[in-house]
Write a protein that holds these residues in place. Sequence first.
Motif, short mmCIF file in Angstrom:
data_model
loop_
_atom_site.label_atom_id
_atom_site.label_comp_id
_atom_site.label_asym_id
_atom_site.label_seq_id
_atom_site.Cartn_x
_atom_site.Cartn_y
_atom_site.Cartn_z
N ARG A 162 0.83 -1.21 0.00
CA ARG A 162 0.00 0.00 0.00
C ARG A 162 0.86 1.26 0.00
O ARG A 162 0.51 2.25 -0.65
N ASP A 163 1.96 1.23 0.73
CA ASP A 163 2.86 2.38 0.75
C ASP A 163 3.39 2.70 -0.65
O ASP A 163 3.68 3.86 -0.96
N ARG A 164 3.52 1.68 -1.46
CA ARG A 164 4.03 1.85 -2.83
C ARG A 164 2.93 2.13 -3.84
O ARG A 164 3.21 2.36 -5.02
N GLY A 165 1.69 2.06 -3.40
CA GLY A 165 0.57 2.24 -4.31
C GLY A 165 0.30 1.03 -5.17
O GLY A 165 -0.26 1.13 -6.26
N VAL A 166 0.68 -0.17 -4.67
CA VAL A 166 0.50 -1.43 -5.40
C VAL A 166 -0.66 -2.21 -4.77
O VAL A 166 -0.66 -2.46 -3.56
N VAL A 167 -1.62 -2.59 -5.58
CA VAL A 167 -2.74 -3.41 -5.10
C VAL A 167 -2.26 -4.84 -4.90
O VAL A 167 -1.66 -5.44 -5.79
N LEU A 168 -2.53 -5.39 -3.72
CA LEU A 168 -2.19 -6.78 -3.44
C LEU A 168 -3.37 -7.66 -3.85
O LEU A 168 -4.50 -7.44 -3.39
N GLU A 169 -3.10 -8.63 -4.71
CA GLU A 169 -4.13 -9.54 -5.18
C GLU A 169 -3.73 -10.97 -4.83
O GLU A 169 -2.63 -11.41 -5.16
N GLY A 170 -4.60 -11.69 -4.14
CA GLY A 170 -4.27 -13.02 -3.68
C GLY A 170 -4.90 -14.12 -4.52
O GLY A 170 -6.08 -14.06 -4.86
N TYR A 171 -4.09 -15.14 -4.85
CA TYR A 171 -4.66 -16.32 -5.52
C TYR A 171 -4.48 -17.56 -4.64
O TYR A 171 -3.76 -17.52 -3.63
N SER A 172 -5.16 -18.63 -5.00
CA SER A 172 -5.17 -19.89 -4.24
C SER A 172 -5.55 -19.70 -2.77
O SER A 172 -4.86 -20.19 -1.87
N PRO A 173 -6.66 -18.99 -2.51
CA PRO A 173 -7.04 -18.76 -1.11
C PRO A 173 -7.42 -20.02 -0.36
O PRO A 173 -7.24 -20.09 0.86
#
Length: 244
Positions: A162-173
């Motif tokens: 978030r500090d970098r402005g990058v959305v974290l997207e998770g796979y294989s939950p």
Amino acid sequence: MPLLGFGTWQASGDAGYQAVRVALDAGYRHVDTATMYGNEAEVGRAIKDSGIARDEIFVTTKLPPERVGREAETLAASLAALGTEYVDLWLIHWPPGGGAGVPTWREFVAHRDAGAVRTIGVSNYGLDQIDELTERTGVVPAVNQVPWAPAMHDPRTVAEHRDRGVVLEGYSPFKNTDLDDPVLARVAAAHQVSPAQVVLRWHVQHGIVVIPKSVTPERIRSNADVFGFTLSADEMAAIDALRG
């Protein structure tokens, strides 16, 4: 970018087509595919046959590392297979050769600027690799798609993205989760939902994009139904505590 998306890994042929149709009927408006999945044509056909306007569906595809150096032809093939003039998000599927892939990232930026791609990002990248791309090109990846689940939860990693402005997207939950865990069972029972729905809701409330996959209609519909309940702060904390 919708927080809940539909993953299509290992969903190919008619089963893949039908799965995407069910997902769109169930309310998904975010579909994740990749060149290496070999199902872009089925995904594209399902989107077209759904009757839903293209601009209402967020479509992601990815460039495999073996196609580095052939970015333009790979993107053109993806667009043709998907039957669309653009994709909403194009990802570098894996860091090429273990490095950050700066030349590839420059190609991604050029295709974004040309309009065939709305947004560009990466998958399976470390923060040091993201920083190298940013420092060398001045363009921050919009998204980093990585494996994510309660057992893998790391608040520092979330904060640094978030500090970098990058959305974290998770796979294989689900692959990375024990759905029989008593904590998940207790929370699920309290809301009269499934442990899988709890896991997805946990992602959503953390602001982490999640892309569950299934070819089973009942599970596809159930996985889409995570907006009718809210986890309490105590429940979120208990699930956070499942991290290894």
